[in-house]
Every structure is written in C-alpha cells, then in structure tokens.
Scaffold this active site. Structure first.
Site, PDB file in Angstrom:
ATOM      1  N   LYS A  60       0.916  -1.292   0.154  1.00 58.53           N
ATOM      2  CA  LYS A  60      -0.092  -0.028   0.010  1.00 58.53           C
ATOM      3  C   LYS A  60       0.799   1.265   0.120  1.00 58.53           C
ATOM      4  CE  LYS A  60      -4.102  -1.820   0.172  1.00 58.53           C
ATOM      5  NZ  LYS A  60      -4.854  -1.952  -0.870  1.00 58.53           N
ATOM      6  N   LYS A 119      -3.467 -13.442 -13.221  1.00 58.13           N
ATOM      7  CA  LYS A 119      -4.913 -13.884 -12.828  1.00 58.13           C
ATOM      8  C   LYS A 119      -5.921 -12.686 -13.105  1.00 58.13           C
ATOM      9  CE  LYS A 119      -4.998 -13.538  -7.991  1.00 58.13           C
ATOM     10  NZ  LYS A 119      -5.391 -14.011  -6.846  1.00 58.13           N
ATOM     11  N   LYS A 140      -9.910  -7.640 -10.104  1.00 63.05           N
ATOM     12  CA  LYS A 140     -10.766  -6.654 -10.099  1.00 63.05           C
ATOM     13  C   LYS A 140     -10.304  -5.488 -10.812  1.00 63.05           C
ATOM     14  CE  LYS A 140     -13.512  -8.019  -6.183  1.00 63.05           C
ATOM     15  NZ  LYS A 140     -13.931  -7.775  -4.624  1.00 63.05           N
TER      16      LYS A 140
END
Ligand code: TRP
Length: 329
Positions: A111, A194, A197
C-alpha cells in the site's frame, strides 16, 4: 461443527475468478459448517469511498453473493458495520499488536508503494481489524486466498498472544482454509496473470452477454501454432484454462485437437468460449437484478444476519472484558 468466517471487501464487482476461485467453495462450506460471511465495509474505508457510493457498493456485493447461492438461511450473512462489537475487540487487540510487526506486513508495504498519499493508520492496523472479525466468532477455519495468508498468520499470533497474556485458552487459532489443489486460479484475458478486479482483464458476473462477447473476442492470443503438437502460448493456454471450467470436456478436446494440428481458429474458439461463459453468468446476472430490486428481501437478510452475528460477537466481548479485568462495580 466448525465455525468458518470470511469477509468480502465491498469494493468492485465479483468476477469469474472470484466465482470459481472462492465463491463456489463457500457454497460447499456453508452446508458443512457454521458459517459467517460478511461484507467488510469498515475495511473498505481505508481507500476513502465517497459516502454516496458506499451503500451502493455494499448492496451490490451482497446481492452478488446471494445470487451466487450463498444461503442466508443456513449461513450468517451480515454487514461488518452492523456489528459494532468488532470495533471494540479491534481496539482491545490493538493494545498488543506491535507497530513493528504491522509495518512489516506485506500488504502494508504494498500500500505504501501504491498509495503513498494515503498511508492511514487504518491501513497499518488492517490485520488487527481482520483478526477481530475472525476471532470474535471464535472461528476455526477461514477460507482465504494466498494473498491473505499472512493476515491469517497474524490473526493466529494475536489470538495466541491474548491467550498467553491472560493465561487463558480462550481464542482458538484459526487455520487458513485454501482448498489445496481444488483452488482454481482463473487467468485474465490480457495474456498473463490472474483475473483481477482492477486489472481490466476480467469478466464480471454482472456483465451482459454482449459485454462478455466483446471482452472474450478482444482477449489476447497469438499468431497461431506453427508446428503440430506445439504447446499453446500463455495467452492461449489461459483461454483453455477458462474453457476447462465453463465448457463441456468435448468442447475443450475439440479445440485442443485443433490446436495440436495447427488448424485452430481462435475466433471460433472465442465465440464458443463466450457462449459457455454466458451460460454460467446469465442466470446469476438475472438473479442479481431480482435481488437488487427486492428491497424487503435485502432488509430481511441483513437484519437477521446482524442479529445472529451480534449475538455471537457480544458474548465474546462480554467474556473478553471479564478476562481483561473489566468488572462490574
Ligand atoms: N482482507 C480480506 C480481503 O482483502 C477481507 C477480510 C476482512 C476478511 N476481514 C476478513 C477475510 C476476515 C477473511 C476473514 O480479501
């Protein structure tokens, strides 16, 4: 019966990867365990969603899970923020979570790289809140993906530390439950990696048939096999991987043979793949719309879920307060 807890972040829509990678397993687990499935909408605040978007996101994710077959009659389905007891346990656990170990967490370090302008304390203590979510129901098993295994490791550590600190055998140490070999990784349509989102490579359960056709037709392939029996390249292999999940074995064999004999036409393969994906997603998409239109049903689900979750959570909080030494005057 084992207790299972899993939280789903209320960001982004469910895609095919979530469905085959995780949700399908939830459907199995709910029949064999005492399951708590919740929408992690406190966790969602770390990225500062707009107030006008928050509720819609929560509703959408909830409707999608219900549409997939999560059954609120047998599992406890709830919204995290409807169970404020979890914030008390979070506070209490924060007192023996060390800043050093939180700073070393992989997801936190990521992050810092990805959103350097918003490194809030909620991000730092994300694993503590997640631990509170889990141990407040004394979970034994937590179905999570690989990316969450470190958080679960920390959950076990916090549970153990609490037990040690107060000399009790109170919280069980929950195990990550990742379905081993059965865990399917669905690749994206952009050639590598993969389905995600945010990667722009996904097919969402809420996509219309035409959106799905367009996305599949645009999927990355290659210029075609040049020698018989040649291994498919990664982008093509990815399409085969998705096909294995959604199509008939005979369809997969047909295109595998065509590839092996260098006669494959990727356009044909994609057309077939799109239709087979639509067969899976279309009933779910329709159900999502039905559920979203049925406000009464949604209210019933979340209030019954909140009631059950709070009963379990408040019992834990009562006992934890007692263990820590808060006693009535
Ligand atoms: N951190 C999880 C994720 O990003 C979501 C989550 C929050 C969770 N609380 C949880 C998962 C408790 C399992 C159990 O996907």
């Amino acid at each position: 019966m084992d207790t299972v807890v899993s939280g789903i972040r209320s960001t982004g829509n469910l895609h095919l990867g979530n469905y085959f990678g995780a949700v399908i397993n939830f459907l199995k687990m709910q029949r064999e365990n005492n399951c708590y499935f919740f929408i992690a909408d406190y966790h969602a605040l770390t990225t500062h969603p707009k107030p006008e978007d928050l509720q819609g996101n929560i509703k959408q994710v909830l409707a999608e899970y219900l549409a997939c077959g999560i059954d609120p009659e047998i599992a406890t389905v709830f919204i995290q923020s409807d169970v404020p007891e979890v914030t008390e346990l979070y506070l209490l656990l924060n007192m023996n979570a060390y800043v050093g170990e939180l700073e070393r967490t992989t997801s936190f370090k990521e992050k810092i790289r990805k959103q350097p302008d918003n490194i809030n304390a909620g991000l730092l203590t994300y694993p503590v809140l997640m631990a509170a979510d889990i141990i407040i129901h004394k979970a034994h098993k937590v179905p999570v993906g690989k990316d969450q295994e470190q958080h679960l490791e920390m959950t076990r550590r916090f549970a153990r530390r609490f037990n040690m600190m107060y000399g009790v055998e109170y919280f069980p140490e929950p195990d990550a439950y990742n379905f081993g070999e059965k865990l399917l990784k669905i690749p994206g349509l952009d050639g590598t990696g993969k389905m995600g989102k945010s990667e722009g490579n996904g097919i969402f359960l809420a996509d219309t048939p035409n959106e799905i056709r367009k996305k599949v037709m645009r999927a990355v392939t290659d210029t075609g096999p040049t020698s018989p029996g040649q291994e498919p390249s990664e982008p093509v292999q990815n399409l085969f991987t998705i096909m294995k999940v959604v199509s008939d074995p005979s369809t997969v064999n047909y295109f595998t043979d065509k590839h092996a004999s260098c006669e494959i036409r990727y356009g044909d393969m994609k057309k077939q793949l799109a239709e087979d994906i639509i067969k899976v997603t279309d009933p779910i998409r329709e159900r999502i719309h039905e559920i979203l239109a049925d406000r009464k049903y949604l209210v019933k689900v979340v209030s019954a879920g909140a009631e059950r979750a709070r009963a379990s959570a408040s019992k834990t909080i009562r006992e934890v307060r007692e263990i820590i030494g808060y006693r009535p005057f």
